[in-house]
Design an enzyme around this catalytic site. Structure first.
Site, PDB file in Angstrom:
ATOM      1  N   GLY A 224      14.711  11.641  49.908  1.00 25.87           N
ATOM      2  CA  GLY A 224      15.563  10.557  50.461  1.00 25.87           C
ATOM      3  C   GLY A 224      16.655  10.360  50.126  1.00 25.87           C
ATOM      4  O   GLY A 224      17.196   9.258  50.220  1.00 25.87           O
ATOM      5  N   CYS A 331      14.654  11.361  82.628  1.00 27.82           N
ATOM      6  CA  CYS A 331      14.630  10.387  83.514  1.00 27.82           C
ATOM      7  C   CYS A 331      14.219   9.054  82.952  1.00 27.82           C
ATOM      8  O   CYS A 331      13.351   8.226  83.305  1.00 27.82           O
ATOM      9  CB  CYS A 331      13.598  10.573  84.741  1.00 27.82           C
ATOM     10  SG  CYS A 331      13.900  12.142  85.392  1.00 27.82           S
TER      11      CYS A 331
HETATM   12  C1  PLP Z   1       9.925  13.110  53.832  1.00 25.02           C
HETATM   13  C2  PLP Z   1       9.625  13.229  52.409  1.00 25.02           C
HETATM   14  C3  PLP Z   1      10.407  13.889  51.498  1.00 25.02           C
HETATM   15  C4  PLP Z   1      11.976  14.312  51.922  1.00 25.02           C
HETATM   16  O1  PLP Z   1      12.645  13.153  52.440  1.00 25.02           O
HETATM   17  P1  PLP Z   1      14.315  13.193  52.872  1.00 25.02           P
HETATM   18  O2  PLP Z   1      14.539  11.745  53.377  1.00 25.02           O
HETATM   19  O3  PLP Z   1      14.112  14.198  54.013  1.00 25.02           O
HETATM   20  O4  PLP Z   1      14.767  13.600  51.739  1.00 25.02           O
HETATM   21  C5  PLP Z   1      10.260  14.052  50.382  1.00 25.02           C
HETATM   22  N1  PLP Z   1       8.700  13.705  49.817  1.00 25.02           N
HETATM   23  C6  PLP Z   1       8.091  13.406  50.576  1.00 25.02           C
HETATM   24  C7  PLP Z   1       6.529  12.630  50.222  1.00 25.02           C
HETATM   25  C8  PLP Z   1       8.096  13.015  51.973  1.00 25.02           C
HETATM   26  O5  PLP Z   1       7.382  12.243  52.811  1.00 25.02           O
END
Ligand code: PLP
Length: 383
Positions: A224, A331
């Site tokens: 994240g 569309c």
């Molecule tokens: C999607 C996800 C990630 C990666 O998240 P990013 O925002 O792409 O860095 C890591 N761990 C889990 C459990 C996820 O679902």
């Protein structure tokens, strides 16, 4: 835009638009920089989250700079092991089926992230005959996710009450090896916010793990890391994050992170040409070959996707000095890449290169909608 991408676009024939261009050399450089920022004592392990972009070339390019790969389905598991046969794998995701859990056991996934007491019970049953399983329990902590693009509230993992229900299951299933706690709570956090969140996870996980008698515990702090589509130059500050994590780390404990977007997003471009330019009810539109069925990102994020405009053959109508809305061939009025973007001049035949298309772009797209030809794919090799 990197020089090699510009050169490659110049050499693309008209028939090759839309094109996805992946600069593997830029990706390797970026992954190397991330690794370097997280390489001192107290640094976390890095598992690349495959769902951001599971293209085999991307996986193979990132693999040397990370410790492992995080997968979120049985499909990703098999796919990743085919692309990177010896990868260390962590397997997460809600709603794992028995078949997926069996695959994880058979393919000797290193860590299974368990999302509910029911899943833990099923895993206990399935793993008893095959020597057990190595497990992280996924916790879903409440808390302030201010500034996050996405808070992973809802069905992901277990809140602190529910996770208590795992204790008797673990006690009854000594072949389940509890290794630690996994948390992925939000996406889109900058380094400071991510550090505050990591601290919160550690403050909860450490006493819980010691009360569960876990030695050499592991704590996965999730992914994240922020990506700023409105300011492509403002990248996640890996150095600050690395220094902060090293201060939080304790000897004898393994920390781990699993970034996806912030790893892959800068390495991809979606490049296409202008088919038509027109005005309607006072707005100027550039209609591009392809559409958001091939790069769903601007629609899912509801943003203006960043791009570079490259002058082309100017073989038809143009718009000058007005805000232009960039749309695709679908569309539906939802097929918008970017709205009301100040544009000096755009004409039929110009080329638009959308940057930041290396993650959650092609692989999240509903590309058979309207049955336009698929993009061509290009991989610019490393040095
Ligand atoms: C999607 C996800 C990630 C990666 O998240 P990013 O925002 O792409 O860095 C890591 N761990 C889990 C459990 C996820 O679902």
């Amino acid at each position: 835009m990197t020089d090699s991408v510009t050169r490659h676009i110049e050499n693309l024939g008209k028939g090759q638009f839309p094109a996805y261009i992946y600069d593997l050399s830029a990706l390797a450089e970026h992954a190397h920089a991330v690794r370097s920022a997280l390489s001192g004592p107290g640094s976390p392990e890095i598992f690349y989250a495959a769902k951001a972009n599971p293209d085999p070339e991307i996986l193979r390019t990132v693999a040397p700079y990370v410790d492992g790969i995080e997968v979120a389905s049985g499909g990703e598991l098999r796919h990743v092991l085919e692309a990177v046969p010896n990868a260390r794998i962590a397997f997460g995701g809600p709603g794992k089926t028995d078949a997926e859990l069996r695959d994880a056991l058979e393919l000797r996934v290193e860590r299974i992230h368990v999302e509910s007491p029911h899943e833990l019970k099923r895993l206990a049953r399935l793993s008893q005959p095959v020597g057990g399983a190595d497990v992280m329990l996924r916790v879903n902590l409440a808390g302030d996710r201010a500034g996050a693009a996405l808070a992973m509230t809802g069905p992901f993992g277990m809140d602190p009450d529910l996770i208590e229900e795992c204790r008797p299951i673990l006690a009854a299933s000594p072949w389940i090896r509890l290794r630690g706690i996994h948390a992925h709570l939000a996406s889109g956090l900058n380094a400071e916010a991510m550090l505050r969140q990591s601290e919160q996870i550690l403050a909860w996980a450490r006493p819980w793990l010691s009360s569960a008698g876990v030695k050499s515990s592991e704590i996965n702090l999730g992914g994240g890391m922020a990506v700023d589509y409105a300011h492509p130059d403002r990248r996640f500050d890996w150095l600050t994050y690395g220094e902060g994590i090293a201060k939080l780390a304790r000897p004898g404990e393994t920390l781990r992170i699993e970034p996806g977007r912030a790893m892959a997003v800068y390495a991809g471009w979606y490049v296409t040409d202008v088919l038509d330019v027109k005005h309607a009810h006072g707005d100027a539109f550039a209609v591009l070959r392809g559409g958001t069925m091939q790069i769903r990102t601007p629609v899912t994020k509801g943003h203006d996707h960043p791009f570079t405009l490259l002058p082309g053959t100017s073989e038809g109508p143009a718009a000058e000095g007005v805000p232009v809305t960039y749309v695709g061939q679908l569309c539906t009025p939802k097929d918008v890449f970017a709205r009301h973007i100040p544009t000096d001049r755009i004409a039929v035949g110009d080329v638009v290169a959308f940057s930041m298309s290396g993650a959650y772009a092609w692989n999240i797209s509903h590309y058979n909608f309207l049955m336009h030809p698929h993009p061509t794919f290009h991989y610019l090799p490393g040095e």
